[in-house]
Design an enzyme around this catalytic site. Structure first.
Site, PDB file in Angstrom:
ATOM      1  N   HIS A   1       0.834  -1.202   0.000  1.00 53.83           N
ATOM      2  CA  HIS A   1       0.000   0.000   0.000  1.00 53.83           C
ATOM      3  C   HIS A   1       0.873   1.259   0.000  1.00 53.83           C
ATOM      4  O   HIS A   1       0.692   2.155  -0.837  1.00 53.83           O
ATOM      5  CB  HIS A   1      -0.914  -0.011   1.223  1.00 53.83           C
ATOM      6  N   GLU A   2       1.799   1.327   0.937  1.00 51.31           N
ATOM      7  CA  GLU A   2       2.623   2.533   1.032  1.00 51.31           C
ATOM      8  C   GLU A   2       3.512   2.696  -0.194  1.00 51.31           C
ATOM      9  O   GLU A   2       3.795   3.821  -0.618  1.00 51.31           O
ATOM     10  CB  GLU A   2       3.459   2.505   2.315  1.00 51.31           C
TER      11      GLU A   2
ATOM     12  N   HIS B   1       1.789   4.691  -2.793  1.00 52.65           N
ATOM     13  CA  HIS B   1       1.999   6.137  -2.631  1.00 52.65           C
ATOM     14  C   HIS B   1       3.374   6.535  -3.178  1.00 52.65           C
ATOM     15  O   HIS B   1       3.510   7.578  -3.842  1.00 52.65           O
ATOM     16  CB  HIS B   1       1.929   6.520  -1.152  1.00 52.65           C
TER      17      HIS B   1
ATOM     18  N   HIS C   1       3.354   6.887  -6.825  1.00 54.72           N
ATOM     19  CA  HIS C   1       2.703   8.141  -7.220  1.00 54.72           C
ATOM     20  C   HIS C   1       3.713   9.289  -7.163  1.00 54.72           C
ATOM     21  O   HIS C   1       3.780  10.139  -8.062  1.00 54.72           O
ATOM     22  CB  HIS C   1       1.527   8.396  -6.280  1.00 54.72           C
TER      23      HIS C   1
END
Length: 683
Positions: free
Chosen positions: A470-471, A474, A477
């Site tokens: 999940h991290e 980020h 991104h």
């Protein structure tokens, strides 16, 4: 001397990584003071320009301004989150009101706002490209939203509110960190930890040793209400002690009591919203998000709360049945839920999630899982840079390359928990990408995994594997956005959109090629057995009533606090009574399913950036679930799919409206049905 401060000149390191080996705590405040002064001079030059406003003499220099301040701030706040020693905490407390005052001096400058507004009013007359037009629109919207159109007296009052709030949110985080450390649970007898693995017990012994406690075991507390150990500990008293400690944080009275702090935060936020023309802080926040209004948020939360609560109640009955049979607990309590969930899971699916850890060795998960998926999708490769020193010895630096071997940026991973690190997991930029400034991205991921003794491999839980993927979503991104203007860099998107790319990246955890690459037994190198993988897939919707309910309960508490008017927020509110009433109102008050975060340790909303915005996770998950369906329909883990997602979503950063970017990627608006099916909420 100024020239001795490594923060006051561009870093000589690759990608402008801050020279943390030379930076000392005493460097930060002087560097901030110098950066504040430089930024004020830059803004003054723009605001007092004699020529009529143009994009070139107003917006372009506005984007180029504040570079030194951004560099210093990113360097400092990376450390204050991940290694907040007493010296760093003291600086943070001093800095908070100074930063708030400086931000207001820029955002509320009437002369600057007048120039931006002039451009915005003439937008259709200007010969600009789409990104430049959107940049003007965002600057205008954000300055107006911040209060730039208020009169001088109102601005002074607003600035005082902002200064006070900056102090309070820093205090909330400091209290929480201190109370979390104080409430770490000490066990004297290893028998009390029956059910934990040898590695987990070794980590608990190591945590005790670091605190000077010989022949003891310390279980530290994560940010959320529950604890990974609750699913394994057989001693009910041990489970109860951990849950009680977790839920007590910030509400015990004394020095670290967060109740008066959060009440004042709520009141001042409501007062600020009223000053800015909004009925509540929630209305103020959502007005500049994709949701638009708190009513839209409420409609979604209520739509999901009923089915989630019913599913949780059904799950509870199954737990109660097995607990009664085992004669361990007459009534299943919150501290029992995780353990009995695993018993029911084992009964239904022949699956023991706690036993999966030997297949999830952290280094292999990172290299052969997280990095492998990014390589297959986007053509990225990673090389560790042991020559580059980050802000803490545990933080590792990797250089990232594109498929043509051109450099992309740096990725920093800080995996382990420590007393100086705030709870939870997060990504933040250290350097933001911008072609205008000629900078490439440097991003960091922080997790809070228990550190085993030296020489012992780090074995992750499945939840920790999920958190790492999940991290890293980020981080992707931040790494892959390619924008001209720093205002749009990386994850600078609407709060209720920012979780979308990170949630999508979780889908690769169980993708066959990726799973087979990283999920291999630490001792035998055998892949995770096919029948276990099958049962993991079969159990994906299992316990989703609990998981959805605990999340929605926290999201609703956030909304309940921040939908209060000034008069309502000024009342003498009992925090526990307020929570109970709010949860009863939405039907999420099951005693065995507490909110994922209670108010006094809800760092996301009282010291982080998610105030009135914690709903963002489920809001973004609508897009996520719809996107996962698209990937599956189009062949899954392929470069073609990755390139499309990169070009149309990750790559644009914040340079276009996020829902417009989603429509460009998907060909239509997102549909909610995949989310309802994923969480078992369709019945």
């Amino acid at each position: 001397m100024v020239d001795e401060n490594p923060l006051l000149s561009p870093s000589p390191l690759p990608y402008r990584l801050p020279d943390y080996a030379r930076i000392r705590p005493e460097h930060y405040l002087p560097a901030f003071e110098a950066a504040f002064a430089r930024h004020r001079d830059e803004i003054e030059a723009i605001a007092t320009a004699a020529d009529p406003p143009t994009f070139e003499n107003t917006v372009l220099p506005l984007e180029e301004s504040g570079r030194m301040l951004e560099d210093v701030a990113h360097a400092f706040y990376t450390v204050s989150s991940a290694d907040a020693t007493a010296a760093i905490q003291h600086i943070d407390e001093q800095l908070a009101p100074l930063m708030a005052a400086h931000d207001d001096a820029v955002r509320l400058d009437a002369r600057l706002y007048a120039r931006v507004k002039d451009l915005y009013d003439r937008l259709d007359e200007l010969d600009l490209d789409d990104e430049q037009r959107y940049l003007i629109a965002r600057h205008h919207r954000e300055m107006a939203h911040a209060g730039a159109a208020l009169d001088q007296a109102e601005k002074e009052h607003l600035s005082e509110l902002n200064r006070r709030l900056s102090v309070l949110t820093t205090t909330f985080e400091k209290n929480l960190l201190a109370d979390t450390n104080e409430l770490a649970v000490v066990f004297d007898d290893v028998a009390e930890l029956d059910g934990l693995t040898e590695g987990e017990i070794s980590a608990a012994a190591e945590a005790a040793k670091q605190r000077g406690l010989d022949s003891a075991y310390v279980i530290t507390l994560p940010l959320f209400t529950g604890h990974p150990s609750l699913s394994s500990l057989t001693d009910r008293n041990s489970r109860e002690r951990i849950m009680h400690a977790s839920r007590a944080r910030g509400s015990r009275g004394g020095t670290h009591d967060n109740r008066p702090v959060l009440r004042e935060i709520v009141r001042l936020r409501a007062e600020r919203a009223a000053l800015l023309g909004y009925p509540s802080h929630a209305a103020y926040i959502t007005a500049d998000q994709t949701a638009g209004t708190p009513e839209a948020v409420e409609r979604m939360l209520r739509r999901l709360a009923g089915p989630a609560s019913r599913n949780a109640a059904a799950e509870y009955e199954a737990l109660q049945k097995i607990a009664s049979t085992s004669h361990d607990a007459e009534t299943v309590a919150a501290h029992d839920w995780a353990l009995y969930t695993e018993k029911v899971r084992a009964e239904r699916y022949a699956l023991d999630r706690a036993a999966l850890r030997p297949w999830f060795e952290a280094e292999r998960v990172l290299i052969d899982g997280v990095f492998r998926a990014a390589g297959d999708l986007y053509g990225l490769s990673f090389r560790e840079r042991t020559d580059l020193v980050a802000y803490h010895p545990d933080a590792r630096v990797f250089e990232v390359f594109d498929d043509d071997h051109s450099p992309v940026g740096l990725y920093v991973l800080d995996l382990y928990t420590r007393d100086t690190k705030r709870g939870g997991a997060w990504m933040n930029p250290i350097v933001s990408q911008s072609t205008l400034r000629g900078t490439a991205p440097v991003v960091v991921n922080n997790l809070n995994v228990a550190k085993p003794p030296t020489g012992t491999p780090t074995l992750l839980t499945l939840d920790e594997v999920t958190t790492l993927f999940h991290e890293f979503g980020h981080a992707l991104h931040g790494l892959l956005a390619r924008v001209t203007y720093p205002h749009f860099a990386g994850t600078n998107v609407f709060r209720d959109f920012v979780e979308f790319p990170s949630q999508v990246n979780e889908m690769w955890i169980f993708w066959p090629e990726v799973l087979a690459s990283y999920a291999r037994h630490i001792d035998t190198d055998e892949p995770l057995p096919a029948d276990v993988v099958e049962q993991l897939h079969a159990s994906e919707a299992f316990n989703q009533g609990f998981a959805t309910s605990e999340y929605l309960a926290a999201a609703w508490l956030d909304q309940a606090w921040h939908r209060l008017s000034v008069d309502e927020a000024s009342a003498d509110i009992d925090v526990a009574e307020f929570e109970a009433a709010a949860l009863a109102d939405i039907g999420l008050n099951h005693p065995a399913v507490p909110p994922r975060y209670s108010s006094t340790f809800f760092a996301h909303v009282f010291s982080g950036g998610y105030s009135a915005g914690y709903y963002s996770y489920i809001w973004s998950e609508v897009l996520d679930a719809d996107t996962v369906e698209w990937f599956r329909e189009n062949g899954g883990l392929t470069r073609a799919n990755g390139d499309r997602f990169r070009a149309r979503l990750l790559g644009v950063g914040g340079s276009k409206d996020p829902l417009e970017a989603y429509r460009d990627f998907r060909g239509r608006d997102a549909q909610i049905d995949p989310l309802l099916e994923r969480r078992g909420l369709t019945a």
